[in-house]
Design an enzyme around this catalytic site. Structure first.
Site, PDB file in Angstrom:
ATOM      1  N   VAL A 217       0.841  -1.196   0.000  1.00  0.00           N
ATOM      2  CA  VAL A 217       0.000   0.000   0.000  1.00  0.00           C
ATOM      3  C   VAL A 217       0.878   1.249   0.000  1.00  0.00           C
ATOM      4  O   VAL A 217       1.898   1.295   0.697  1.00  0.00           O
ATOM      5  CB  VAL A 217      -0.897   0.034   1.264  1.00  0.00           C
ATOM      6  CG1 VAL A 217      -1.728   1.297   1.313  1.00  0.00           C
ATOM      7  CG2 VAL A 217      -1.782  -1.188   1.326  1.00  0.00           C
ATOM      8  N   CYS A 218       0.475   2.254  -0.768  1.00  0.00           N
ATOM      9  CA  CYS A 218       1.107   3.570  -0.712  1.00  0.00           C
ATOM     10  C   CYS A 218       0.011   4.621  -0.826  1.00  0.00           C
ATOM     11  O   CYS A 218      -1.154   4.345  -0.545  1.00  0.00           O
ATOM     12  CB  CYS A 218       2.166   3.728  -1.805  1.00  0.00           C
ATOM     13  SG  CYS A 218       1.512   3.802  -3.482  1.00  0.00           S
ATOM     14  N   ARG A 219       0.335   5.820  -1.260  1.00  0.00           N
ATOM     15  CA  ARG A 219      -0.664   6.879  -1.341  1.00  0.00           C
ATOM     16  C   ARG A 219      -1.653   6.636  -2.469  1.00  0.00           C
ATOM     17  O   ARG A 219      -2.852   6.738  -2.286  1.00  0.00           O
ATOM     18  CB  ARG A 219       0.033   8.232  -1.531  1.00  0.00           C
ATOM     19  CG  ARG A 219      -0.938   9.397  -1.632  1.00  0.00           C
ATOM     20  CD  ARG A 219      -0.191  10.727  -1.779  1.00  0.00           C
ATOM     21  NE  ARG A 219      -1.128  11.781  -2.105  1.00  0.00           N
ATOM     22  CZ  ARG A 219      -1.515  12.098  -3.338  1.00  0.00           C
ATOM     23  NH1 ARG A 219      -1.037  11.433  -4.375  1.00  0.00           N
ATOM     24  NH2 ARG A 219      -2.363  13.070  -3.557  1.00  0.00           N
TER      25      ARG A 219
END
Length: 98
Positions: free
Chosen positions: A62-64
């Site tokens: 997961v990231c932005r």
């Protein structure tokens, strides 16, 4: 590369399947909130901290917005890990945060 939506990940938490969520955002980004129980490993440190992850378990990256987690997924796949990229990243996450 396998992909999962934020909605599918939220539904997966309601099952008994154990999934590791790895947040590859920077420290200041994670300070605004992260998925409960996720492990924070900034993308730049992933190569040095991948020993903390289990190759036999699914790891959801997961990231932005999904770009960095996509790069992290490709890197870990090449190292033999089971990984899934969460498309849309935290911008798409509508679940609880800690």
């Amino acid at each position: 590369m396998k992909k999962i939506t934020s909605t599918e990940l939220k539904e997966l938490f309601n099952t008994e399947k154990i999934v590791n969520v790895i947040d590859v955002r920077e420290v200041d980004e994670v300070a605004t909130g992260k998925i409960p129980g996720s492990i924070h490993i900034p993308l730049g440190l992933l190569e040095f901290r991948m020993h903390e992850l289990h190759k036999s378990k699914e790891n959801v990256m997961v990231c932005r917005s999904g770009g960095r987690s996509g790069r992290a997924s490709q890197f870990l796949e090449n190292q033999g890990f089971k990984v899934i990229n969460m498309t849309g990243g935290m911008l798409a996450w509508e679940g609880d945060m800690e």
